[in-house]
Design a protein around this motif. Structure first.
Motif, PDB file in Angstrom:
ATOM      1  N   UNK A   1       7.223 -14.971  19.280  1.00 31.76           N
ATOM      2  CA  UNK A   1       7.747 -13.699  18.772  1.00 31.76           C
ATOM      3  C   UNK A   1       7.023 -12.560  19.470  1.00 31.76           C
ATOM      4  N   UNK A   2       7.664 -11.404  19.498  1.00 37.26           N
ATOM      5  CA  UNK A   2       7.062 -10.199  20.085  1.00 37.26           C
ATOM      6  C   UNK A   2       6.594  -9.303  18.938  1.00 37.26           C
ATOM      7  N   UNK A   3       5.445  -8.672  19.115  1.00 36.89           N
ATOM      8  CA  UNK A   3       4.838  -7.817  18.078  1.00 36.89           C
ATOM      9  C   UNK A   3       5.656  -6.532  17.972  1.00 36.89           C
ATOM     10  N   UNK A   4       6.413  -6.395  16.878  1.00 38.73           N
ATOM     11  CA  UNK A   4       7.363  -5.296  16.771  1.00 38.73           C
ATOM     12  C   UNK A   4       7.840  -5.150  15.330  1.00 38.73           C
ATOM     13  N   UNK A   5       8.005  -3.905  14.870  1.00 35.28           N
ATOM     14  CA  UNK A   5       8.567  -3.654  13.546  1.00 35.28           C
ATOM     15  C   UNK A   5      10.055  -3.366  13.648  1.00 35.28           C
ATOM     16  N   UNK A   6      10.846  -4.040  12.830  1.00 39.24           N
ATOM     17  CA  UNK A   6      12.291  -3.805  12.800  1.00 39.24           C
ATOM     18  C   UNK A   6      12.689  -2.987  11.582  1.00 39.24           C
ATOM     19  N   UNK A   7      13.402  -1.888  11.833  1.00 40.14           N
ATOM     20  CA  UNK A   7      13.960  -1.059  10.759  1.00 40.14           C
ATOM     21  C   UNK A   7      15.435  -0.845  11.069  1.00 40.14           C
ATOM     22  N   UNK A   8      16.212  -0.439  10.065  1.00 39.24           N
ATOM     23  CA  UNK A   8      17.611  -0.165  10.354  1.00 39.24           C
ATOM     24  C   UNK A   8      17.789   1.314  10.724  1.00 39.24           C
ATOM     25  N   UNK A   9      19.019   1.695  11.069  1.00 36.70           N
ATOM     26  CA  UNK A   9      19.266   3.041  11.590  1.00 36.70           C
ATOM     27  C   UNK A   9      18.943   4.111  10.547  1.00 36.70           C
ATOM     28  N   UNK A  10      19.274   3.851   9.291  1.00 38.73           N
ATOM     29  CA  UNK A  10      19.001   4.860   8.270  1.00 38.73           C
ATOM     30  C   UNK A  10      17.500   5.043   8.076  1.00 38.73           C
ATOM     31  N   UNK A  11      16.760   3.935   8.106  1.00 36.99           N
ATOM     32  CA  UNK A  11      15.299   4.053   7.998  1.00 36.99           C
ATOM     33  C   UNK A  11      14.735   4.810   9.199  1.00 36.99           C
ATOM     34  N   UNK A  12      15.241   4.485  10.394  1.00 42.63           N
ATOM     35  CA  UNK A  12      14.765   5.166  11.599  1.00 42.63           C
ATOM     36  C   UNK A  12      15.040   6.669  11.510  1.00 42.63           C
ATOM     37  N   UNK A  13      16.254   7.038  11.152  1.00 43.25           N
ATOM     38  CA  UNK A  13      16.609   8.464  11.087  1.00 43.25           C
ATOM     39  C   UNK A  13      15.825   9.177   9.989  1.00 43.25           C
ATOM     40  N   UNK A  14      15.648   8.506   8.857  1.00 43.96           N
ATOM     41  CA  UNK A  14      14.935   9.137   7.741  1.00 43.96           C
ATOM     42  C   UNK A  14      13.467   9.402   8.088  1.00 43.96           C
ATOM     43  N   UNK A  15      12.885   8.565   8.949  1.00 43.95           N
ATOM     44  CA  UNK A  15      11.487   8.729   9.342  1.00 43.95           C
ATOM     45  C   UNK A  15      11.340   9.361  10.727  1.00 43.95           C
ATOM     46  N   UNK A  16      12.452   9.751  11.345  1.00 44.80           N
ATOM     47  CA  UNK A  16      12.376  10.363  12.677  1.00 44.80           C
ATOM     48  C   UNK A  16      11.924   9.384  13.748  1.00 44.80           C
ATOM     49  N   UNK A  17      12.263   8.101  13.588  1.00 46.69           N
ATOM     50  CA  UNK A  17      11.805   7.070  14.525  1.00 46.69           C
ATOM     51  C   UNK A  17      12.873   6.718  15.559  1.00 46.69           C
ATOM     52  N   UNK A  18      12.406   6.379  16.760  1.00 46.87           N
ATOM     53  CA  UNK A  18      13.281   5.870  17.807  1.00 46.87           C
ATOM     54  C   UNK A  18      12.678   4.572  18.338  1.00 46.87           C
ATOM     55  N   UNK A  19      13.473   3.822  19.084  1.00 44.69           N
ATOM     56  CA  UNK A  19      12.969   2.604  19.698  1.00 44.69           C
ATOM     57  C   UNK A  19      11.677   2.864  20.450  1.00 44.69           C
ATOM     58  N   UNK A  20      10.723   1.971  20.298  1.00 48.95           N
ATOM     59  CA  UNK A  20       9.444   2.000  21.017  1.00 48.95           C
ATOM     60  C   UNK A  20       8.459   3.045  20.505  1.00 48.95           C
ATOM     61  N   UNK A  21       8.820   3.801  19.477  1.00 50.27           N
ATOM     62  CA  UNK A  21       7.823   4.683  18.853  1.00 50.27           C
ATOM     63  C   UNK A  21       6.692   3.815  18.278  1.00 50.27           C
ATOM     64  N   UNK A  22       5.516   4.428  18.205  1.00 52.80           N
ATOM     65  CA  UNK A  22       4.364   3.687  17.705  1.00 52.80           C
ATOM     66  C   UNK A  22       4.075   4.024  16.240  1.00 52.80           C
ATOM     67  N   UNK A  23       3.757   2.999  15.478  1.00 56.33           N
ATOM     68  CA  UNK A  23       3.403   3.148  14.068  1.00 56.33           C
ATOM     69  C   UNK A  23       2.160   2.297  13.808  1.00 56.33           C
ATOM     70  N   UNK A  24       1.606   2.404  12.621  1.00 62.76           N
ATOM     71  CA  UNK A  24       0.352   1.691  12.354  1.00 62.76           C
ATOM     72  C   UNK A  24       0.417   0.954  11.020  1.00 62.76           C
ATOM     73  N   UNK A  25       0.076  -0.324  11.071  1.00 63.85           N
ATOM     74  CA  UNK A  25       0.035  -1.170   9.880  1.00 63.85           C
ATOM     75  C   UNK A  25      -1.208  -0.842   9.064  1.00 63.85           C
ATOM     76  N   UNK A  26      -1.032  -0.762   7.743  1.00 64.44           N
ATOM     77  CA  UNK A  26      -2.172  -0.605   6.852  1.00 64.44           C
ATOM     78  C   UNK A  26      -2.119  -1.723   5.814  1.00 64.44           C
ATOM     79  N   UNK A  27      -3.145  -2.534   5.807  1.00 58.38           N
ATOM     80  CA  UNK A  27      -3.187  -3.641   4.844  1.00 58.38           C
ATOM     81  C   UNK A  27      -3.308  -3.104   3.428  1.00 58.38           C
ATOM     82  N   UNK A  28      -2.747  -3.826   2.484  1.00 56.79           N
ATOM     83  CA  UNK A  28      -2.829  -3.408   1.087  1.00 56.79           C
ATOM     84  C   UNK A  28      -4.123  -3.862   0.459  1.00 56.79           C
TER      85      UNK A  28
END
Lengths: 230, 230
Positions: free
Chosen positions: A203-230
């Motif tokens: 598998x490739x290290x990557x977060x998958x979101x749908x179009x509505x989630x992307x638009x709501x968060x201002x995200x585009x393909x290949x944008x960088x985000x950061x995981x925070x453990x709970x």
């Protein structure tokens, strides 16, 4: 130094501000993107999924003809996965969506992934599910150039998730199926809760979101985000 | 008691966990909604805005005829605001959207509010803006039953915001224009960053988001969320 509640609260505020990476966010003024260290292992990139269909061998036969094959249009980041040249129409009780992309390769079971808004257009209310968890999900009609199939189940809204290799999961201290939070920068930034970790070989290290989630968060393909453990 | 870094880190984690209100969130299992005290003044309700148009007197005349008036279809929560019976078509270089609702009353300047996805459909890239901040925003053609107008600017994606009375703002310690975070429960919950506080007389305490934001966070009209000061 005596550590008072006030000092602790200040530290908490500072940690929160750092964690969110949005200290400079002012209304109407998009701040610069979150820019963690390039070696930060919790940083991953975004892949935005538009509505799509996975087909079984039997449904491929019905829709595109017996023995037909998918034609690779574009490779996906996940190894072996690809967007096919083939598209279908999906039709619900209220409306239909045309030119819905088929993703390859063929799978054991047909699965249709749409957005919440697509559900309204179709007239169905697909549940939020991980891929493959189709029990009780609504059916849909799929129309191809050779014929159509009426599926009795299999339409879902994909639960946002992060693909990673076992060694990445081990490095981050995460388990398959674990939920994490993801920090997102920008004027529509924030924190996405309940993002599911999917650990698999190849598998490739990557977060998958749908179009509505992307638009709501201002995200585009290949944008960088950061995981925070709970 | 000596306060060590370890103790502070534990406190930070506890504060984070409490602040997010999603301790029990497991992947695929929607937790119960955030249920703060009914008297929690930071708790507010959600209003979801679909694409819509505000019209000036001059554009109303062009689109619906000289001296025409809007007809009230449904009152909005904000005092005096209403959805009108009237709808228009909005047309961009790539496509058009029909039956776009006009909101009343008439305003000093025409303003078109769409989603990011609507922007793709129309073939324009409207900026994220507060209502009324239209400088440099793309134009659009608006088509009504009497005629059409070509606007040179005025198409935006609305920046999420919270309406409140001056006394509510005073109680919460917030200023007009201040950005806050908003905590949202549920399987698609998380934190919306950069939500702008709008303080005005004759306003109803309510957060406005667009359809994509609502769907991405699993929100519907009147759902409850919680403001968190920065």
């Amino acid at each position: 130094m005596e550590v008072t509640q006030e000092i602790i609260e200040r530290i908490v505020r500072d940690v929160l501000a750092q964690g969110f990476g949005r200290k400079s966010c002012q209304a109407g003024l998009p701040p610069p993107s979150v820019s963690p260290s390039p070696r930060d292992p919790f940083q991953t990139s975004v892949g935005v999924s538009n509505r799509h269909v996975h087909l079984s061998r039997a449904d491929m036969d019905s829709l595109f003809g017996p023995g037909s094959e998918l034609h690779r249009k574009k490779a996906m980041k996940q190894p072996g996965q690809f967007a096919a040249e083939e598209t279908v129409t999906i039709r619900g009780p209220k409306g239909e969506l045309r030119k819905v992309r088929v993703l390859g390769p063929l799978r054991r079971d047909t699965q249709v992934e749409v957005s919440v808004a697509d559900g309204y257009t179709l007239g169905i209310a697909p549940p939020l599910r991980m891929s493959g968890q189709l029990d009780g999900s609504p059916g849909i009609e799929i129309v191809g150039p050779h014929g159509s199939v009426q599926r009795g189940y299999g339409t879902i809204v994909a639960l946002r998730h992060i693909h990673m290799l076992p060694e990445t999961a081990a490095q981050l201290g995460l388990r398959n199926g674990e939920a994490v939070d993801v920090e997102i920068g920008g004027a529509r930034g924030g924190v996405m809760g309940g993002v599911v970790v999917r650990v698999a070989d190849a598998s490739a290290y990557e977060m998958h979101v749908d179009v509505e989630e992307a638009n709501a968060f201002g995200l585009k393909n290949d944008d960088l985000v950061r995981i925070r453990k709970r």
